[in-house]
Design an enzyme around this catalytic site. Structure first.
Site, PDB file in Angstrom:
ATOM      1  N   SER A  23       5.154  -2.626  -6.643  1.00  0.00           N
ATOM      2  CA  SER A  23       4.781  -2.777  -5.565  1.00  0.00           C
ATOM      3  C   SER A  23       3.063  -2.642  -5.566  1.00  0.00           C
ATOM      4  O   SER A  23       2.583  -2.434  -6.396  1.00  0.00           O
ATOM      5  CB  SER A  23       5.240  -1.452  -4.800  1.00  0.00           C
ATOM      6  OG  SER A  23       4.538  -0.312  -5.434  1.00  0.00           O
ATOM      7  N   LYS A  24       2.551  -3.138  -4.296  1.00  0.00           N
ATOM      8  CA  LYS A  24       1.417  -3.336  -4.070  1.00  0.00           C
ATOM      9  C   LYS A  24       0.526  -1.919  -4.449  1.00  0.00           C
ATOM     10  O   LYS A  24      -0.791  -2.072  -4.975  1.00  0.00           O
ATOM     11  CB  LYS A  24       0.989  -3.710  -2.661  1.00  0.00           C
ATOM     12  CG  LYS A  24       1.107  -4.754  -2.494  1.00  0.00           C
ATOM     13  CD  LYS A  24       0.089  -4.901  -1.126  1.00  0.00           C
ATOM     14  CE  LYS A  24       0.646  -6.293  -0.356  1.00  0.00           C
ATOM     15  NZ  LYS A  24      -0.075  -6.291   1.269  1.00  0.00           N
ATOM     16  N   ARG A  25       0.953  -0.901  -4.399  1.00  0.00           N
ATOM     17  CA  ARG A  25       0.311   0.424  -4.469  1.00  0.00           C
ATOM     18  C   ARG A  25      -0.091   0.436  -5.970  1.00  0.00           C
ATOM     19  O   ARG A  25      -1.173   1.022  -6.405  1.00  0.00           O
ATOM     20  CB  ARG A  25       1.014   1.571  -3.906  1.00  0.00           C
ATOM     21  CG  ARG A  25       0.706   1.801  -2.685  1.00  0.00           C
ATOM     22  CD  ARG A  25       1.575   3.277  -2.193  1.00  0.00           C
ATOM     23  NE  ARG A  25       2.803   2.840  -2.348  1.00  0.00           N
ATOM     24  CZ  ARG A  25       3.804   3.801  -3.098  1.00  0.00           C
ATOM     25  NH1 ARG A  25       3.352   4.411  -3.728  1.00  0.00           N
ATOM     26  NH2 ARG A  25       5.084   3.294  -3.183  1.00  0.00           N
TER      27      ARG A  25
END
Ligand code: GLU
Length: 492
Positions: A260-262
């Protein structure tokens, strides 16, 4: 019936242009492309843009830009020239579901006329009530089948959807990566396959397209595994052959959560913009779930990988995204580039930040930095000090075993020697070193090089100060030493 091995091998990538190009999509595309190349098959790109609200042209553009950047060209598309021939490679299509409405319509009508699909008029409220009552009865919710046997539309209903009659049977298929997979279709209930004749939904459109495009192998993300039994039942109802399936594992962060982007950047084009090379990106992505059989080589060209790439060798377990490994692979590719190629790749990046850069200077910088950098952007950052002296406080000009007066003397003497020197001394590090050698007869090495390093780089850790001087030249070197002199003056 499964596709026989003699049939031509045709693979497809079928992304939905509803968001940025995710690394997972890029990796699945790569696997399809690699296998098509390995087996001498055909690779097709199909935009699944049936979701009219979420599909956007800009996402399609991004997808295509990303695949072009990686060098993953598709082999055919819908575009034909005046004489009816496909246009030249790389300029095709892609296929777009939004342009194929008539084809889906034909098959929807067939299912409806054969009683294998039907119009359902249940409202959202009714469906919710059915769901709740099933849950209350302790059964897992599915469509009740209320509209299955209607002979005419209820008079009070305007809107409807088209549902497919799901047979209550076990559906199993042999997945090339995970072996036999079985589902109980009795738990599914009749599924919606279209909003109306002109608006098919994913599970239906995909079946029609895979058949019409003669796809022999469906290689896609494992998040689609639960769709496969639905698609197999629709294939059966339409008398289509079932392709071979392979569901590739997800890409995971190091804590095994979904990429994920995080935690990591998940957009392919961000890696391009951060200065990763497409060859390195392909090499890295191929190793996310696959590795060569004979040895543990990690630097492999697309050609080498495609020679060996079989789907059976793709692992079942999720593939961990290891950013350090990507950086290492990228640095290996940077090292392998010729000076000319590296300069060509760096020039546009440098020019956006620093303006036009002299070729000679760029080559000197490349010689200094190429073995240290992991990405092209790192080069731009690491060489910033050559273009502009960063600001710094005068206190750091003094070496720990020396004192500000001595630092001042060293700077003055260095200016003296350099000012009158010929420009040629600044072409060659050894000559420059000889030029300032007299300083070392009076001062300790640290007392000489420390203030010069800080003066030339604005920092206590930097490339060799003589290397900096040889890049920036005599005038800029003297200017930076004079700035330092001003700073030490005020620090004393
Ligand atoms: N369009 C689907 C997606 O974007 C993929 C469909 C498929 O590969 O069958 O995930």
């Amino acid at each position: 019936m499964e596709a026989s091995s003699k049939k031509p091998v045709r693979l497809r990538m079928a992304p939905s242009p509803t968001g940025y190009l995710h690394i997972g999509t890029a990796r699945t595309t790569l696997f399809n492309w690699l296998y098509a190349r390995h087996i001498g098959g055909v690779f097709v790109l199909r935009m699944e843009d049936t979701d009219k609200e979420r599909s956007k042209p800009e996402y399609e553009i991004q997808l295509i830009e990303g695949l072009h950047w990686l060098g993953l060209e598709w082999d055919e598309g819908p575009d034909i020239d005046e004489s009816g021939k496909l246009v030249s490679k790389g300029e095709y299509g892609p296929y777009r579901q939004s342009e194929r409405t008539d084809i889906y319509k034909k098959y929807l009508e067939k299912l409806l006329s054969e009683g294998k699909a039907y119009y359902c008029y249940c409202t959202a409220e009714e469906l919710e009530a059915q769901r709740q009552s099933m849950e209350a009865d302790g059964v897992s919710p599915k469509y009740s089948g209320k509209c299955r046997s209607l002979t005419s539309p209820p008079s009070d209903r305007k809107s409807s959807v088209i549902r497919f009659k799901v047979a209550e049977e076990k559906v199993s298929f042999k997945d090339l990566i995970r072996g036999t997979v079985e589902f109980d279709a009795a738990l599914m209930g009749d599924i919606v396959i279209a909003k109306d004749l002109d608006t098919p939904l994913y599970n239906f459109a995909v079946v029609v397209d895979d058949y019409e495009m003669r796809i022999s192998h469906v290689v896609r993300g494992e998040d689609h595994i639960a769709n496969t039994p639905k698609q197999i039942l629709i294939q059966k109802a339409l008398d289509f052959e079932t392709p071979v399936y392979a569901h590739v594992p997800l890409i995971l962060n190091s804590d095994r959560s979904k990429l994920s982007k995080r935690k990591n950047k998940a957009s392919l084009l961000e890696y391009r913009d951060d200065g990763y090379l497409p060859e390195a990106m392909c090499n890295f992505m191929a190793l996310l779930g696959w590795h060569p059989s004979a040895d543990d080589r990690e630097i492999l060209s697309l050609e080498e990988i495609s020679k060996e790439f079989t789907i059976e060798r793709v692992q079942k377990a999720g593939a961990i995204f290891d950013k350090n490994k990507l950086d290492w692979i990228n640095s290996q590719y940077i090292k392998k580039l010729s000076e000319v190629d590296l300069a060509e790749k760096l020039t546009p990046l440098l020019e956006t930040k620093r303006g036009v850069v002299d070729k000679k200077i760029l080559n000197k910088l490349i010689a200094l930095e190429r073995d240290r950098i992991k990405t092209l952007s790192e080069f731009v950052d690491a060489t910033a000090l050559f273009f502009e002296l960063p600001d710094y406080g005068g206190k750091i000009l003094t070496w720990r075993k020396s004192n500000p007066q001595e630092a001042r003397e060293v700077l003055m003497e260095a200016i003296e020697l350099m000012k009158g020197a010929d420009e040629e001394f600044f072409e060659d590090k050894e000559a420059l070193s000889n030029l300032i050698a007299p300083l070392l007869t009076k001062h300790e090495k640290g007392s000489v090089f420390w203030p010069i390093r800080v003066a030339l780089s604005g920092s206590e850790t930097s490339p060799d100060p003589l290397d900096i001087a040889c890049v920036v030249g005599r005038r800029e070197t003297v200017k930076r030493l004079e700035i330092a002199l001003g700073k030490i003056g005020s620090a004393i």
